[in-house]
Enzyme design. Sequence first.
Site, mmCIF file in Angstrom:
data_model
loop_
_atom_site.group_PDB
_atom_site.id
_atom_site.type_symbol
_atom_site.label_atom_id
_atom_site.label_comp_id
_atom_site.label_asym_id
_atom_site.label_seq_id
_atom_site.Cartn_x
_atom_site.Cartn_y
_atom_site.Cartn_z
ATOM 1 C CB SER A 1 -34.817 6.145 -5.892
ATOM 2 O OG SER A 1 -33.578 6.066 -5.220
ATOM 3 C CB SER B 1 -30.487 4.876 -4.544
ATOM 4 O OG SER B 1 -30.239 3.756 -5.395
ATOM 5 C CG ASP B 2 -36.470 1.889 -3.194
ATOM 6 O OD1 ASP B 2 -36.124 0.767 -3.610
ATOM 7 O OD2 ASP B 2 -37.549 2.094 -2.612
ATOM 8 C CG LEU B 3 -34.667 -1.193 -8.613
ATOM 9 C CD1 LEU B 3 -33.202 -1.528 -8.837
ATOM 10 C CD2 LEU B 3 -35.542 -2.439 -8.771
#
Length: 789
Positions: free
Chosen positions: A324, A320-322
């Site tokens: 997200s 995941s993005d941070l």
Amino acid sequence: MRATHIIAASAIIATALSTTATTPVYLQASKPTEERVADLLSRMTLEEKAGQLLCPMGWEMYERRPDGSIAPSEKFREQNRGKMPVGGYWATLRADPWTQKTLENGLSPAEGAAALNALQAFAIDSTRLGIPILFAEECPHGHMAIGATVYPTGLSMAGTWHPELIRRAGEEIALEARSTGAGVGYGPVLDIAREPRWSRMEETFGEDPWLSGVMGAAMVEGMQGRRGSSVNDGRHLYSTLKHFAAYGVPEGGHNGAEASVGPVRLRSELLEPFRHAIAAGAATVMSSYNSVDGIPCTANRELLTGLLRDEWGFTGAVYSDLYSIDVLAGHTASDRTEAGAQALKAGVDIDLGAACYGKRAIEALQRGLITEADIDTAVARILRLKFDLGLFERPFTDPKEATRRVGADSHRATAREIARQGTALLKNEGALLPLDRKRLRRIAVIGPNADEQYNQLGDYTAPQPDDNITTILEGLRQAAPDVEIVYVKGCAIRDTAQTDIAAAVEAALAADVTVLAVGGSSARDFKTSYAATGAAQTDASHVSDMDCGEGFDRATLTPLGDQLRLMQAIYDTGKPVVTVYIQGRTLDMNLAARHSDALLTAWYPGQEGGSAIADIIFGDVNPSGRLPVSIPRSEGQLPVHYSRMSTGRDYMDGSGSPLYSFGHGLSYTTFDYSDLTIIPTDNGDRWDVSFRLTNTGRRQGAEVAQLYLRDAVASTSQPPMLLKRFKRIELNPGESREVHFSLGPDELSIYNPALRRVVEPGLFRLMIGSSSNDIRLKGEFTVTQQYDL
């Protein structure tokens, strides 16, 4: 770091490997990876599995002891001494104002290697199964750690149109990061950038799917090794493709905003670079913050499993993005537990930020939102990465090797070469450039980007010692020691309290020529405030130079502060002016286009940027950079990318064409295109396209020949032209060479209304030239049968 930790951990590994009769399968290097994964998975508790899904932020995981050694911090020990040790960490060696790591309290390359060794040793000798940690680091244009080489940012890399050079940079970036213990490097950024108000345009390879795909695949091959080769060599690491998907076309230019795009355009344009990079072997992918048609990408199973895995055959792991996953709570999920369940079911394996998996994954299992099989699937992907990387056999790195490899002179040379080839000459009225050092008495160097080190480095850059960066002023002085060079800043990027236009004009009037350096900056400082995700935030109490970089979206493209006033005043002197834009997005260049004698864009050219720009200005290097994005005349034109459906249509009150078109870039020599032939080969399945390219000038130079196609009649509406091949060719004066391009199903394919990639029979129009608006040769050919890809 205590040497006893590494000795103990190494002894455990050595003992295990020497007694295969009693050694668990997962510790036997001779066994196939899938057997080792299955064996280890069968031995893990539910809590241990859940811990493997976590990837917290890492820069608080080490501490410097009074004797100078580096050891695990208490926070790290707390996270790993219990029943749920953590599977990976992100940005442990990152240094910047957000992390509050400086040259003084951050880690040198040797210290960084020692720190990750200490953390690995704890994981191996202090946890039940001794599973090593997978360390991920930011590597978009160099490892974001102290001492690492700072390469030009993505737009400059793409501006080289030279994939082999970018492959070399990828190898060097991987070597530097792997030498300090990293196993994953975040990069390249493959978002198609068609919204210059967006703050992260600088990180991308530009507006075109094919160019971005080719450059992205080259970067992946550099970082990981070519497909089929082993990453287990101590020199390569896994590449993480960012950001999946459609992140570069946000509504209103707001970072993370929804992308308004349909399924055909999503696949045929915005996802194409990812398809190229997955085909090159990319092992990890990062989901993006945004939604597409109302569905968050981090919870989009059709995207992350149906397309990425089932259709494209991706077998790696998805980060995941941070935070997200956290963002899903309150939108598509009622809480973080449900958010984690949605992401895991969609195909996100690793929770960057570590707030929604781990204990919450167990809670989701208890609530019936996921199954243990869902957890096992994700954990198996993570373990596979660790085994194939060789972490179970060689979890440690040599700090001495890190010192030798990180920031090597050969890497600086590559950074300089990218800056040279990535800088585009947009205008050269009266052949002002190159400047003749022997005929110059005095040069005025003026502008907010002439001597500001961090302004030319871009976002995602670690703190730098002064002697590590060469600014434009320094580069010109080094290149022309016998010429008097007078420097006046004139103004700042944004802060109007620093303006002194009168002094700048005085310097310009007294000089033979002025080099005027303007544009923008993504330089973070320690006074700027940051969001939880690390994105910078505007602050009325502090005026920095920063006008770009993650979080600094803009409503306009006009150069800020008093830059336009300064530029106009310098142009009004009537003296020759070379204007250099240092920028992270396509800023307004109208004033310079009208009045400057020569105009260059270097994007963010990295630590060797000043030397590279001086090389071009004095003619030691013939410019060959080409624009990877179109330069708009105004915000009202957006989007203005070359392949838009409305190309060529003017507005009632202005032009519809860009100021400078995609692919544009001048040289100090000229090239002629002739003798186009198109011949079917392989029983009509492919077409060999050839033409003759001749250097008709008096200097050696490199031309970037560009081939565009148009599927004349198709089942889905097609752009008027799309880049499908390109080649950088170096020729001596008068030299001529036959250039060949091979076209086949991959280049000719489209997505039909059923979202199938096909080649449809019919007429194809072919265009070859020096840019998207400088076509020199045209031809046609007909495809007689359909191909399903």
